[in-house]
Design an enzyme around this catalytic site. Structure first.
Site: not given
Ligand code: THU
Length: 139
Positions: A58, A96
């Site tokens: 995000e 985020c």
């Molecule tokens: N992560 C995201 O990119 N967006 C989300 O909404 C939740 C978590 C990523 C962060 C990390 O690279 C992985 O997912 C595990 O937490």
């Protein structure tokens, strides 16, 4: 939101999962952000061996858009799953949500969490981040 637009955003977010760099968690996430003007900015999560520099999908999408002069947004779609397999809804993390709060109207900004083209949930930013702190608090 228009169903065709939601489906288009789901396709884009799911496609972005392919670009995810997640060698540590194995959890691949993709996002598609829609600007007020109707343009899309996409993003994926990008992890790091030192862990804390990792960036969520995000925020990647937001920072790409803001760095190109966009500051007004209508919606974001998020799709994520272990090893890139979509089995459940992925809700944006707290950091985020706070970044969304900086650039989006919490009452109208739509957050689409998708599992597939026809399995998704749509909530407002206000539902995700009630009792928020934002730029209005500093004025
Ligand atoms: N992560 C995201 O990119 N967006 C989300 O909404 C939740 C978590 C990523 C962060 C990390 O690279 C992985 O997912 C595990 O937490």
């Amino acid at each position: 939101m228009d169903k065709k637009l939601v489906e288009e955003m789901i396709e884009l977010a799911a496609k972005q999962m392919e670009y995810s760099y997640a060698p540590y968690s194995g959890f691949k996430v993709g996002a598609a952000l829609l600007t007020e003007e109707g343009e899309f900015y996409t993003g994926c999560n990008i992890e790091n061996a030192a862990y804390t520099p990792s960036n969520c999908a995000e925020r990647t999408a937001f920072f790409k858009a803001v760095s190109e002069g966009k500051r007004k947004f209508r919606a974001i779609c998020v799709a994520g799953g272990k090893d890139g397999v979509l089995t459940d809804y992925t809700a944006p993390c707290g950091v985020c949500r706070q970044v969304m709060m900086e650039f989006c109207n919490p009452d109208t900004f739509q957050v689409i969490m998708a599992v597939s083209r026809d399995q998704y949930k749509i909530v407002t930013l206000k539902e995700l981040l009630p009792l928020s702190f934002g730029l209005d608090n500093l004025s």
